[in-house]
Design a protein around this motif. Structure first.
Motif, PDB file in Angstrom:
ATOM      1  N   TRP A 122      40.629  39.137  48.640  1.00  0.00           N
ATOM      2  CA  TRP A 122      40.648  38.434  47.366  1.00  0.00           C
ATOM      3  C   TRP A 122      41.567  37.220  47.502  1.00  0.00           C
ATOM      4  CZ3 TRP A 122      40.020  40.736  41.990  1.00  0.00           C
ATOM      5  CH2 TRP A 122      39.055  41.765  41.982  1.00  0.00           C
ATOM      6  N   ASN A 123      41.388  36.264  46.623  1.00  0.00           N
ATOM      7  CA  ASN A 123      42.291  35.116  46.525  1.00  0.00           C
ATOM      8  C   ASN A 123      43.414  35.484  45.562  1.00  0.00           C
ATOM      9  OD1 ASN A 123      40.655  33.063  48.046  1.00  0.00           O
ATOM     10  ND2 ASN A 123      39.183  33.700  46.497  1.00  0.00           N
TER      11      ASN A 123
ATOM     12  N   LYS B 132      34.285  46.716  38.337  1.00  0.00           N
ATOM     13  CA  LYS B 132      33.708  45.490  38.905  1.00  0.00           C
ATOM     14  C   LYS B 132      34.435  44.239  38.398  1.00  0.00           C
ATOM     15  CE  LYS B 132      29.143  47.549  39.581  1.00  0.00           C
ATOM     16  NZ  LYS B 132      29.597  48.900  39.558  1.00  0.00           N
TER      17      LYS B 132
ATOM     18  N   LYS C 131      32.319  30.701  37.412  1.00  0.00           N
ATOM     19  CA  LYS C 131      31.426  31.552  38.194  1.00  0.00           C
ATOM     20  C   LYS C 131      30.038  31.418  37.586  1.00  0.00           C
ATOM     21  CE  LYS C 131      30.322  36.200  39.678  1.00  0.00           C
ATOM     22  NZ  LYS C 131      30.525  37.632  39.459  1.00  0.00           N
ATOM     23  N   ASP C 132      29.085  30.949  38.395  1.00  0.00           N
ATOM     24  CA  ASP C 132      27.727  30.710  37.906  1.00  0.00           C
ATOM     25  C   ASP C 132      27.794  29.835  36.649  1.00  0.00           C
ATOM     26  OD1 ASP C 132      26.822  32.352  40.035  1.00  0.00           O
ATOM     27  OD2 ASP C 132      27.078  34.139  38.803  1.00  0.00           O
TER      28      ASP C 132
ATOM     29  N   ASP D 228      36.220  40.799  38.318  1.00  0.00           N
ATOM     30  CA  ASP D 228      36.117  39.532  39.053  1.00  0.00           C
ATOM     31  C   ASP D 228      37.457  38.814  39.135  1.00  0.00           C
ATOM     32  OD1 ASP D 228      33.169  39.333  39.523  1.00  0.00           O
ATOM     33  OD2 ASP D 228      33.144  39.468  37.336  1.00  0.00           O
TER      34      ASP D 228
ATOM     35  N   TRP E 135      41.485  36.997  42.339  1.00  0.00           N
ATOM     36  CA  TRP E 135      40.074  36.804  42.035  1.00  0.00           C
ATOM     37  C   TRP E 135      39.226  36.962  43.294  1.00  0.00           C
ATOM     38  CZ3 TRP E 135      43.771  33.068  42.273  1.00  0.00           C
ATOM     39  CH2 TRP E 135      43.556  31.973  43.100  1.00  0.00           C
ATOM     40  N   ARG E 136      37.976  37.394  43.058  1.00  0.00           N
ATOM     41  CA  ARG E 136      37.026  37.590  44.153  1.00  0.00           C
ATOM     42  C   ARG E 136      36.598  36.235  44.726  1.00  0.00           C
ATOM     43  NH1 ARG E 136      35.217  42.826  44.510  1.00  0.00           N
ATOM     44  NH2 ARG E 136      35.556  44.111  42.657  1.00  0.00           N
ATOM     45  N   ASN E 137      36.081  36.269  45.939  1.00  0.00           N
ATOM     46  CA  ASN E 137      35.681  35.040  46.627  1.00  0.00           C
ATOM     47  C   ASN E 137      34.533  34.303  45.946  1.00  0.00           C
ATOM     48  OD1 ASN E 137      37.597  35.032  48.694  1.00  0.00           O
ATOM     49  ND2 ASN E 137      36.416  36.517  49.876  1.00  0.00           N
ATOM     50  N   ASN E 138      33.703  35.012  45.157  1.00  0.00           N
ATOM     51  CA  ASN E 138      32.580  34.345  44.490  1.00  0.00           C
ATOM     52  C   ASN E 138      32.977  33.691  43.166  1.00  0.00           C
ATOM     53  OD1 ASN E 138      32.947  36.743  43.079  1.00  0.00           O
ATOM     54  ND2 ASN E 138      30.768  37.183  42.899  1.00  0.00           N
ATOM     55  N   VAL E 139      34.270  33.695  42.861  1.00  0.00           N
ATOM     56  CA  VAL E 139      34.796  33.040  41.656  1.00  0.00           C
ATOM     57  C   VAL E 139      35.591  31.820  42.100  1.00  0.00           C
ATOM     58  CG1 VAL E 139      36.298  33.307  39.640  1.00  0.00           C
ATOM     59  CG2 VAL E 139      34.955  35.262  40.464  1.00  0.00           C
ATOM     60  N   ASN E 140      35.400  30.723  41.395  1.00  0.00           N
ATOM     61  CA  ASN E 140      36.136  29.491  41.694  1.00  0.00           C
ATOM     62  C   ASN E 140      37.271  29.351  40.679  1.00  0.00           C
ATOM     63  OD1 ASN E 140      37.061  26.953  42.293  1.00  0.00           O
ATOM     64  ND2 ASN E 140      35.174  25.899  41.775  1.00  0.00           N
TER      65      ASN E 140
END
Length: 201
Positions: free
Chosen positions: A55-56, A28, A95-96, A30, A73-78
């Motif tokens: 992914w980016n 998993k 992220k969060d 990120d 990196w995954r899309n939910n990570v900036n």
């Protein structure tokens, strides 16, 4: 938040691509920094779509023709890229509630070029107040105890030791479930609240 680096030692072979794709899913991941990809830019897009679709990606092809470093990196990570060079990619990760600077390193085998890297990283760290994770393949050991086989001299480790001391970095232990034989190569500046799932060299 799971961040790792991996000296993949070439991504041209289909079995390596499959191994990376399985790894990203199984653990998993990120954010991953792949170093020593050994892929020309014209092949990169197709391979990236195979192993990390949607992914980016930031690669350092503008700094080195073989794109020695891929940051994915995954899309939910900036991720905000700060700088790319032929020896590292430096960025901010969010992220969060997690936020950190991240530098993925693939140091050159040449001692003079590595010293340039130590100077660049020391300069980058002069104003850093945030958590900073430096990870990758430094092509250098920190102490003579970090290597099996041929002995190293103090002069071979001094530049890296000075960098770690100047930046007040703390070596991270790697997770044994992801172990590959080799030297420890991840360092952090302050404590990181996210669990770092592993480090591969």
């Amino acid at each position: 938040m799971n961040i790792c680096t991996w000296n993949i030692k070439g991504l041209n072979k289909p079995f390596k691509q499959k191994e990376l794709k399985i790894f990203l899913s199984k653990y998993k991941i990120d954010v991953i920094g792949c170093v020593e990809t050994r892929l020309k830019e014209r092949k990169a897009g197709r391979i990236i779509q195979k192993v990390a679709k949607d992914w980016n990606v930031c690669c350092n092809y503008k700094d080195h023709p073989n794109g020695r470093i891929w940051l994915m990196w995954r899309n939910n990570v900036n991720i905000q890229i700060i700088e790319t060079t032929y020896q590292y990619i430096h960025c901010k990760v969010r992220k969060d509630s997690f936020k950190s600077l991240l530098t993925v390193v693939y140091a050159r085998n040449n001692v003079t070029l590595r010293h340039q890297l130590w100077n660049q990283l020391a300069q980058a760290g002069t104003n850093v107040q945030d958590t900073w994770l430096l990870s990758g393949d430094f092509n250098n050991v920190l102490t003579s105890e970090d290597i099996i086989g041929a002995p190293v001299t103090q002069s071979e480790t001094q530049g890296f030791q000075n960098l770690v001391n100047v930046l007040q970095l703390t070596p991270l232990k790697r997770k044994r479930n992801l172990d590959r034989n080799g030297k420890m190569e991840s360092y952090r500046r302050t404590s990181i609240t996210a669990e770092v799932k592993g480090h591969l060299d």
